[in-house]
Every structure is written in structure tokens, then in C-alpha cells.
Design an enzyme around this catalytic site. Structure first.
Site, PDB file in Angstrom:
ATOM      1  N   VAL A  16       0.812  -1.228   0.000  1.00 33.93           N
ATOM      2  CA  VAL A  16       0.000   0.000   0.000  1.00 33.93           C
ATOM      3  C   VAL A  16       0.847   1.281   0.000  1.00 33.93           C
ATOM      4  CG1 VAL A  16      -2.082  -0.968   1.047  1.00 33.93           C
ATOM      5  CG2 VAL A  16      -0.297  -0.033   2.517  1.00 33.93           C
ATOM      6  N   GLY A  17       2.167   1.110   0.094  1.00 34.42           N
ATOM      7  CA  GLY A  17       3.032   2.294   0.034  1.00 34.42           C
ATOM      8  C   GLY A  17       3.722   2.636   1.353  1.00 34.42           C
ATOM      9  N   THR A  19       6.660   1.663   2.447  1.00 36.69           N
ATOM     10  CA  THR A  19       8.084   1.974   2.255  1.00 36.69           C
ATOM     11  C   THR A  19       8.246   3.351   1.616  1.00 36.69           C
ATOM     12  OG1 THR A  19       8.533  -0.379   1.988  1.00 36.69           O
ATOM     13  CG2 THR A  19      10.236   1.124   1.236  1.00 36.69           C
ATOM     14  N   VAL A  20       7.452   3.607   0.593  1.00 38.44           N
ATOM     15  CA  VAL A  20       7.543   4.907  -0.097  1.00 38.44           C
ATOM     16  C   VAL A  20       7.219   6.040   0.880  1.00 38.44           C
ATOM     17  CG1 VAL A  20       6.427   6.351  -1.861  1.00 38.44           C
ATOM     18  CG2 VAL A  20       7.076   3.996  -2.403  1.00 38.44           C
ATOM     19  N   LYS A  40      13.523  -1.597   9.784  1.00 36.67           N
ATOM     20  CA  LYS A  40      12.623  -2.607   9.222  1.00 36.67           C
ATOM     21  C   LYS A  40      12.878  -3.874  10.033  1.00 36.67           C
ATOM     22  CE  LYS A  40       9.865  -4.423   6.024  1.00 36.67           C
ATOM     23  NZ  LYS A  40       8.582  -3.963   5.495  1.00 36.67           N
ATOM     24  N   ASP A  54      13.077  -3.797   1.056  1.00 35.51           N
ATOM     25  CA  ASP A  54      12.590  -2.576   1.696  1.00 35.51           C
ATOM     26  C   ASP A  54      13.728  -1.780   2.333  1.00 35.51           C
ATOM     27  OD1 ASP A  54      10.060  -3.009   0.893  1.00 35.51           O
ATOM     28  OD2 ASP A  54       9.174  -3.187   2.886  1.00 35.51           O
ATOM     29  N   GLY A 116       6.525  -1.856   9.419  1.00 38.48           N
ATOM     30  CA  GLY A 116       6.063  -3.220   9.644  1.00 38.48           C
ATOM     31  C   GLY A 116       6.007  -4.006   8.340  1.00 38.48           C
ATOM     32  N   ASN A 175      -2.823   6.972   0.102  1.00 34.94           N
ATOM     33  CA  ASN A 175      -1.847   6.964  -0.986  1.00 34.94           C
ATOM     34  C   ASN A 175      -2.565   6.989  -2.335  1.00 34.94           C
ATOM     35  OD1 ASN A 175       0.331   6.597  -2.644  1.00 34.94           O
ATOM     36  ND2 ASN A 175       1.038   4.695  -1.690  1.00 34.94           N
TER      37      ASN A 175
HETATM   38  N1  LIG Z   1       2.701   7.424  -4.355  1.00 30.69           N
HETATM   39  C1  LIG Z   1       3.220   6.507  -5.177  1.00 30.69           C
HETATM   40  N2  LIG Z   1       3.507   6.819  -6.472  1.00 30.69           N
HETATM   41  C2  LIG Z   1       4.013   5.886  -7.311  1.00 30.69           C
HETATM   42  N3  LIG Z   1       4.269   4.604  -6.977  1.00 30.69           N
HETATM   43  C3  LIG Z   1       3.990   4.239  -5.697  1.00 30.69           C
HETATM   44  C4  LIG Z   1       3.459   5.156  -4.752  1.00 30.69           C
HETATM   45  N4  LIG Z   1       3.283   4.517  -3.576  1.00 30.69           N
HETATM   46  C5  LIG Z   1       3.704   3.255  -3.781  1.00 30.69           C
HETATM   47  N5  LIG Z   1       4.119   3.080  -5.040  1.00 30.69           N
HETATM   48  C6  LIG Z   1       4.623   1.821  -5.644  1.00 30.69           C
HETATM   49  O1  LIG Z   1       3.754   0.770  -5.218  1.00 30.69           O
HETATM   50  C7  LIG Z   1       4.492  -0.386  -4.860  1.00 30.69           C
HETATM   51  C8  LIG Z   1       4.207  -0.731  -3.394  1.00 30.69           C
HETATM   52  O2  LIG Z   1       4.702   0.319  -2.558  1.00 30.69           O
HETATM   53  P1  LIG Z   1       5.545   0.001  -1.240  1.00 30.69           P
HETATM   54  O3  LIG Z   1       6.642  -0.974  -1.547  1.00 30.69           O
HETATM   55  O4  LIG Z   1       5.933   1.288  -0.636  1.00 30.69           O
HETATM   56  O5  LIG Z   1       4.431  -0.757  -0.384  1.00 30.69           O
HETATM   57  P2  LIG Z   1       4.578  -1.437   1.055  1.00 30.69           P
HETATM   58  O6  LIG Z   1       3.315  -1.225   1.774  1.00 30.69           O
HETATM   59  O7  LIG Z   1       5.830  -0.977   1.689  1.00 30.69           O
HETATM   60  O8  LIG Z   1       4.731  -2.989   0.668  1.00 30.69           O
HETATM   61  P3  LIG Z   1       5.280  -4.187   1.614  1.00 30.69           P
HETATM   62  O9  LIG Z   1       4.081  -4.713   2.336  1.00 30.69           O
HETATM   63  O10 LIG Z   1       5.828  -5.156   0.586  1.00 30.69           O
HETATM   64  O11 LIG Z   1       6.325  -3.644   2.515  1.00 30.69           O
HETATM   65  C9  LIG Z   1       5.962  -0.074  -5.148  1.00 30.69           C
HETATM   66  O12 LIG Z   1       6.277  -0.508  -6.447  1.00 30.69           O
HETATM   67  C10 LIG Z   1       6.004   1.455  -5.090  1.00 30.69           C
HETATM   68  O13 LIG Z   1       7.042   2.017  -5.844  1.00 30.69           O
HETATM   69 MG   LIG Z   2       7.436  -2.069   2.357  1.00 26.64          MG
END
Ligand SMILES: Nc1ncnc2c1ncn2[C@@H]1O[C@H](COP(=O)(O)OP(=O)(O)OP(=O)(O)O)[C@@H](O)[C@H]1O
Ligand SMILES: [Mg+2]
EC number: 6.3.3.3
Length: 245
Positions: A16-17, A19-20, A40, A54, A116, A175
């Protein structure tokens, strides 16, 4: 961990984003002069080396000069929930192992963002979920959620699960970057307000879609343009940029 020194970033789901957005928030706070780090506790689905774990992404997004191994306590190759991925690797980690590993990371910084794995109910050890880890850490939580249809349900369920354990929730961020079709989804306009109304927990903003290569500079700009950082600074007792001068 002292609640003033940590903020746990969880999500309504995997992908869901977290890490970003965690990377973006840390980058923005570091740009203001804050001595903020990332941790992490457990990552799965790959080993450091090709830049896709991550930990490696968090270092890239925050611009921090560190090794992935220094910010990720346990890494498992299998793309499974931590408890199962550890088992597959022949390891049996305990909550205490994770907490002990985090101590040294926390000691390096004034405050730490903790990302997490997956969502709050994900099993991380034989007898503990992510929510149990958060409760032990005694940190507040920031929830990252999709901004489109379905997010009201997922976000309110996540909040209730945390609140049942007495965990305090600082806010949530929606997000906008997860679906190319958001312009066709009228719920995006109202989801944040409805989640606030039903939970009493504030929306700190909509994080924008960042097409193309994501780097520290773009993330900092996105946070400055869209996210209310005040509650985050307050939770971490970080002063605003002007106060450092
Ligand atoms: N605002 C954004 N704009 C563009 N791409 C995004 C955005 N947010 C997330 N993404 C893309 O969506 C995907 C998932 O994002 P991210 O890895 O941050 O999720 P996560 O919740 O950390 O996942 P995990 O549960 O695997 O840790 C990645 O490819 C990331 O680059
Ligand atoms: Mg992540």
C-alpha cells in the site's frame, strides 16, 4: 522503546506504500535537520543485493548512508508472512529477538520510523502479530492506506484492531499512487473525511502519485506539498526547521 522516540508505520495491506511513504517522511524530517532513522524489523521476499528489498529502498528514499543490514534486523527470502518465511529458513525468531535487534538501531538516532511487514494482524513469530510488536514497542502508529474504493473498510478495521490492544494511532495517510484509475473513482474525494468521522483519527494527507523514478528529492517535495507533518514532529518531539536556526 520510549513512545516519544518511535513511530510505527503500518498499512491496511501489503503493497500500500509503507516503504515509499515512510521513506518520504523520514527524508523530509532529515531535510529539516532531524536525526531520524529507519528500522525494518523483519523483511521477506528477497535478500539485499539487487536494491529491491525494503531496507535498500528505505536507504535510497531517505538518502541515508548506511548498510541495508544495519536497518533490517531479519531478512528472509521467501515471499511469505515473516513467521512462515523464518520457518522456511529454519529459524524460529521470538519477539524478544526482534526487540533486542532494534535496540542498537534506536540508539543511533533521536527517533526512528519503524516499517512493519504487511498489516497489523500479520504473524511475525509463532505467537505474536505485528500489533503485538507495536504494543511491546509502545510507539504510536501511522497507517498507510489506499485512497480508493474499499479503503474505509480496511482502514477502520485496522484502527479497531490496534485500539483493542490500547495502541495509539497518530493518523492515517491515503496513498493516491496505487491505481492509475483514481480519477474515475469518486470515493477518493470523500474517503478521508468519512474515515475521520467514524474513527476520530485525523487524515494527515493524500500522498501523490509519483510516476517514474522515485528519489529522495521528489519524496521530500511531495511530503512538503501534501502531508501535515506537525503531529509527526510532535509525536517524535522533533522541532521544526526554523527552530534549529
Ligand atoms: N505514491 C506513489 N507513487 C508511485 N508509486 C507508488 C506510490 N506509492 C507506492 N508506489 C509503488 O507501489 C508499490 C508498493 O509500494 P511500497 O513498496 O511502498 O508498499 P509497502 O506497503 O511498503 O509494501 P510491503 O508490504 O511489501 O512492505 C511499489 O512498487 C512502489 O514504488
Ligand atoms: Mg514495504
Amino acid at each position: 522503546m520510549n513512545g516519544k522516540q518511535g513511530l510505527f508505520v503500518t498499512g491496511t495491506d501489503t503493497g500500500v506504500g509503507k516503504t515509499v511513504i515512510a521513506g518520504a517522511l523520514v527524508a523530509a524530517l532529515r531535510a529539516e535537520g532531524g536525526n531520524v532513522g529507519v528500522w525494518k524489523p523483519v523483511q521477506t521476499g528477497g535478500l539485499p543485493g539487487d536494491g529491491t528489498t525494503d531496507a535498500e529502498l528505505l536507504l535510497k528514499y531517505t538518502g541515508m548512508d548506511s548498510y541495508a543490514e544495519d536497518i533490517a534486523s531479519f531478512t528472509f527470502e521467501a515471499p511469505l508472512a515473516p513467521m512462515l518465511a523464518a520457518k522456511q529458513a529454519g529459524l524460529n525468531i521470538t519477539l524478544q529477538d526482534i526487540l533486542s535487534a532494534g535496540e542498537s538501531i534506536r540508539n543511533r538516532y533521536d527517533s526512528v520510523f519503524i516499517e512493519g511487514a504487511g498489516g497489523v494482524a500479520v504473524p511475525i513469530t509463532e505467537d505474536a502479530s505485528t500489533a503485538d510488536l507495536i504494543a511491546e514497542l509502545q510507539t504510536s502508529v501511522l497507517i498507510v492506506a489506499r485512497s480508493g474504493l474499499g479503503t474505509i473498510n480496511h482502514t477502520l478495521l485496522t484502527m479497531e484492531y490496534l485500539e483493542r490492544r490500547g495502541i495509539s494511532i497518530l493518523g492515517f495517510i491515503l496513498n493516491d499512487g496505487l491505481s492509475g484509475e483514481l480519477c474515475l473513482d469518486p470515493s477518493v474525494e470523500t474517503n478521508g473525511r468519512i474515515i475521520e468521522q467514524y474513527s476520530g483519527i485525523p487524515c494527515l494527507g493524500h500522498f501523490p502519485e509519483l510516476a517514474g523514478e522515485i528519489d529522495s528529492k521528489r519524496l521530500i517535495h511531495a511530503v512538503q506539498a501534501t502531508i501535515n507533518l506537525s503531529p509527526v514532529r510532535d509525536a517524535l518531539t522533533i522541532r521544526k526547521m526554523e527552530e534549529y536556526r
